[in-house]
Design a protein around this motif. Structure first.
Motif, PDB file in Angstrom:
ATOM      1  N   ASN A 110       1.033  -0.107 -11.671  1.00  0.00           N
ATOM      2  CA  ASN A 110       1.906   0.331 -10.584  1.00  0.00           C
ATOM      3  C   ASN A 110       2.505  -0.809  -9.783  1.00  0.00           C
ATOM      4  N   VAL A 111       2.494  -2.014 -10.319  1.00  0.00           N
ATOM      5  CA  VAL A 111       2.964  -3.172  -9.566  1.00  0.00           C
ATOM      6  C   VAL A 111       4.430  -3.034  -9.146  1.00  0.00           C
ATOM      7  N   GLU A 112       5.256  -2.321  -9.890  1.00  0.00           N
ATOM      8  CA  GLU A 112       6.662  -2.138  -9.546  1.00  0.00           C
ATOM      9  C   GLU A 112       6.951  -0.757  -8.946  1.00  0.00           C
ATOM     10  N   THR A 113       5.918   0.035  -8.677  1.00  0.00           N
ATOM     11  CA  THR A 113       6.117   1.362  -8.096  1.00  0.00           C
ATOM     12  C   THR A 113       6.430   1.227  -6.615  1.00  0.00           C
ATOM     13  N   THR A 114       7.515   1.857  -6.181  1.00  0.00           N
ATOM     14  CA  THR A 114       7.943   1.770  -4.783  1.00  0.00           C
ATOM     15  C   THR A 114       6.867   2.332  -3.864  1.00  0.00           C
ATOM     16  N   GLY A 115       6.467   1.544  -2.867  1.00  0.00           N
ATOM     17  CA  GLY A 115       5.509   1.989  -1.860  1.00  0.00           C
ATOM     18  C   GLY A 115       4.068   2.040  -2.321  1.00  0.00           C
ATOM     19  N   PHE A 116       3.756   1.561  -3.524  1.00  0.00           N
ATOM     20  CA  PHE A 116       2.386   1.639  -4.042  1.00  0.00           C
ATOM     21  C   PHE A 116       1.462   0.712  -3.264  1.00  0.00           C
ATOM     22  N   LYS A 117       0.296   1.197  -2.950  1.00  0.00           N
ATOM     23  CA  LYS A 117      -0.752   0.395  -2.316  1.00  0.00           C
ATOM     24  C   LYS A 117      -1.932   0.317  -3.270  1.00  0.00           C
ATOM     25  N   ALA A 151      15.198  -6.321  -1.069  1.00  0.00           N
ATOM     26  CA  ALA A 151      16.512  -5.689  -0.953  1.00  0.00           C
ATOM     27  C   ALA A 151      16.812  -4.916  -2.231  1.00  0.00           C
ATOM     28  N   THR A 152      17.416  -3.731  -2.083  1.00  0.00           N
ATOM     29  CA  THR A 152      17.714  -2.894  -3.249  1.00  0.00           C
ATOM     30  C   THR A 152      19.203  -2.614  -3.395  1.00  0.00           C
TER      31      THR A 152
END
Length: 177
Positions: free
Chosen positions: A30-37, A87-88
């Protein structure tokens, strides 16, 4: 019988570390999952067994004769430290600095999320990728949050856009050579 205790102790360590490897694998996936902790595993010693007498007198230090019975996973905790903000180039993407959450709602149930990759649906509501409505507090025309109000779904009425206003004043400050 003592050999079985040794084997069970070793197996408890293997099982516990397998859980740690599972958690690490999930963090990597999940390293690139948005908002993942990410999460981490905490271990604890299992109860130990006392063998024979401790030796020594009441005034002398006691000799430990406890045998550990292995290890167990005591908890899996979330790491809520601040991650990087990237930034997206998407105008509806938002980020939270600190330990806050976005509140979203699916019908009558509310959820909290750190993922800020939002977009507008066909009715003008700001929604998550799963279609949950992003919640917020109402504000007056000057942008001041109305005290004591309840949260509502955030909506932009694209049909009634304010007409543009000509710039009346411009102020510049600086030093010229």
């Amino acid at each position: 019988m003592a050999l079985m205790k040794s084997l069970n102790s070793g197996v408890s360590g293997l099982r516990s570390f397998q859980t740690k490897i599972d958690v690490i694998g999930n963090n990597i996936a999940n390293v690139e999952t948005t908002g993942f902790k990410g999460s981490r595993v905490n271990f604890a010693e299992m109860f130990n067994q006392r063998m024979g007498s401790t030796g020594g007198s009441s005034s002398a230090p006691q000799v430990s004769n406890h045998i550990g019975l292995g290890v167990r996973v005591s908890s899996i905790t979330r790491d809520f430290e601040q991650g990087s903000i990237n930034a997206t180039n998407a105008p509806t993407d938002l980020a939270i600095e600190g330990k806050g959450f976005f509140m979203v709602q699916d019908q009558n149930q509310r959820f909290l999320t750190r993922a800020g990759n939002f977009g507008f649906n066909n009715e003008g509501y700001l929604v998550t990728q799963a279609g949950y409505n992003v919640q917020g507090f109402n504000a007056d025309a000057a942008g001041n949050i109305l005290a004591g109000g309840a949260t509502q779904n955030l909506r932009v009425d694209f049909e009634s856009v304010s007409p543009p206003k000509v710039t009346e004043n411009a102020y510049i400050a600086g030093n010229l050579n």
